[in-house]
Design a protein around this motif. Structure first.
Motif, short mmCIF file in Angstrom:
data_model
loop_
_atom_site.label_atom_id
_atom_site.label_comp_id
_atom_site.label_asym_id
_atom_site.label_seq_id
_atom_site.Cartn_x
_atom_site.Cartn_y
_atom_site.Cartn_z
N ILE A 22 0.84 -1.20 0.00
CA ILE A 22 0.00 0.00 0.00
C ILE A 22 0.87 1.25 0.00
O ILE A 22 1.74 1.42 0.87
CB ILE A 22 -0.94 0.02 1.21
CG1 ILE A 22 -1.83 -1.21 1.21
CG2 ILE A 22 -1.76 1.31 1.23
CD1 ILE A 22 -2.60 -1.41 2.51
N LEU A 23 0.65 2.10 -0.97
CA LEU A 23 1.33 3.39 -1.07
C LEU A 23 0.34 4.46 -0.62
O LEU A 23 -0.80 4.49 -1.09
CB LEU A 23 1.75 3.65 -2.51
CG LEU A 23 2.40 5.00 -2.79
CD1 LEU A 23 3.79 5.07 -2.17
CD2 LEU A 23 2.47 5.26 -4.29
N GLU A 24 0.76 5.31 0.31
CA GLU A 24 -0.11 6.39 0.78
C GLU A 24 0.55 7.71 0.41
O GLU A 24 1.73 7.93 0.68
CB GLU A 24 -0.30 6.29 2.29
CG GLU A 24 -1.36 7.23 2.81
CD GLU A 24 -1.73 6.92 4.24
OE1 GLU A 24 -2.57 6.02 4.46
OE2 GLU A 24 -1.18 7.58 5.14
N VAL A 25 -0.23 8.57 -0.23
CA VAL A 25 0.28 9.85 -0.72
C VAL A 25 -0.57 10.98 -0.15
O VAL A 25 -1.79 10.99 -0.34
CB VAL A 25 0.28 9.91 -2.26
CG1 VAL A 25 0.84 11.24 -2.76
CG2 VAL A 25 1.05 8.74 -2.86
N GLY A 26 0.09 11.90 0.54
CA GLY A 26 -0.58 13.08 1.05
C GLY A 26 -0.20 14.28 0.20
O GLY A 26 0.97 14.44 -0.17
N PHE A 27 -1.19 15.09 -0.10
CA PHE A 27 -0.96 16.27 -0.95
C PHE A 27 -1.03 17.54 -0.12
O PHE A 27 -1.63 17.56 0.95
CB PHE A 27 -1.99 16.30 -2.08
CG PHE A 27 -1.84 15.15 -3.05
CD1 PHE A 27 -1.00 15.26 -4.14
CD2 PHE A 27 -2.50 13.95 -2.84
CE1 PHE A 27 -0.84 14.20 -5.02
CE2 PHE A 27 -2.35 12.89 -3.69
CZ PHE A 27 -1.51 13.01 -4.80
N HIS A 28 -0.44 18.59 -0.63
CA HIS A 28 -0.45 19.87 0.08
C HIS A 28 -1.87 20.39 0.27
O HIS A 28 -2.13 21.16 1.20
CB HIS A 28 0.40 20.91 -0.66
CG HIS A 28 1.87 20.64 -0.55
ND1 HIS A 28 2.56 20.71 0.64
CD2 HIS A 28 2.78 20.27 -1.48
CE1 HIS A 28 3.82 20.42 0.44
NE2 HIS A 28 4.00 20.15 -0.84
N SER A 29 -2.81 19.95 -0.55
CA SER A 29 -4.21 20.35 -0.42
C SER A 29 -4.86 19.75 0.83
O SER A 29 -5.93 20.17 1.23
CB SER A 29 -4.99 19.91 -1.66
OG SER A 29 -5.03 18.49 -1.73
#
Length: 70
Positions: A22-29
């Motif tokens: 599982i890859l988790e990506v957080g964005f600046h938004s």
């Protein structure tokens, strides 16, 4: 999942769980997505990419099943 901050104008943080791939990506938004079935090699390439946003758009976003978690 623990995420680490990355230098990117679009991507704020990235985490990876070997169990479950599982890859988790957080964005600046503020949005966070989990991508399923991502091989460790893709995570490594993502983390080493000079542009995290471009790598995400080309090799992650439309290639793996995902869900928004935040």
């Amino acid at each position: 999942m623990q995420r680490q901050s990355v230098a990117s104008s679009n991507v704020a943080s990235v985490g990876y769980a070997l169990e479950g791939s599982i890859l988790e990506v957080g964005f600046h938004s503020g949005t966070v997505y989990q991508y399923y079935g991502v091989p460790q090699s893709a995570y490594t390439a993502f983390m080493n990419a000079p542009s995290k946003g471009r790598y995400h758009a080309r090799f992650i976003r439309d290639r793996y099943r995902f869900r928004r978690v935040a």
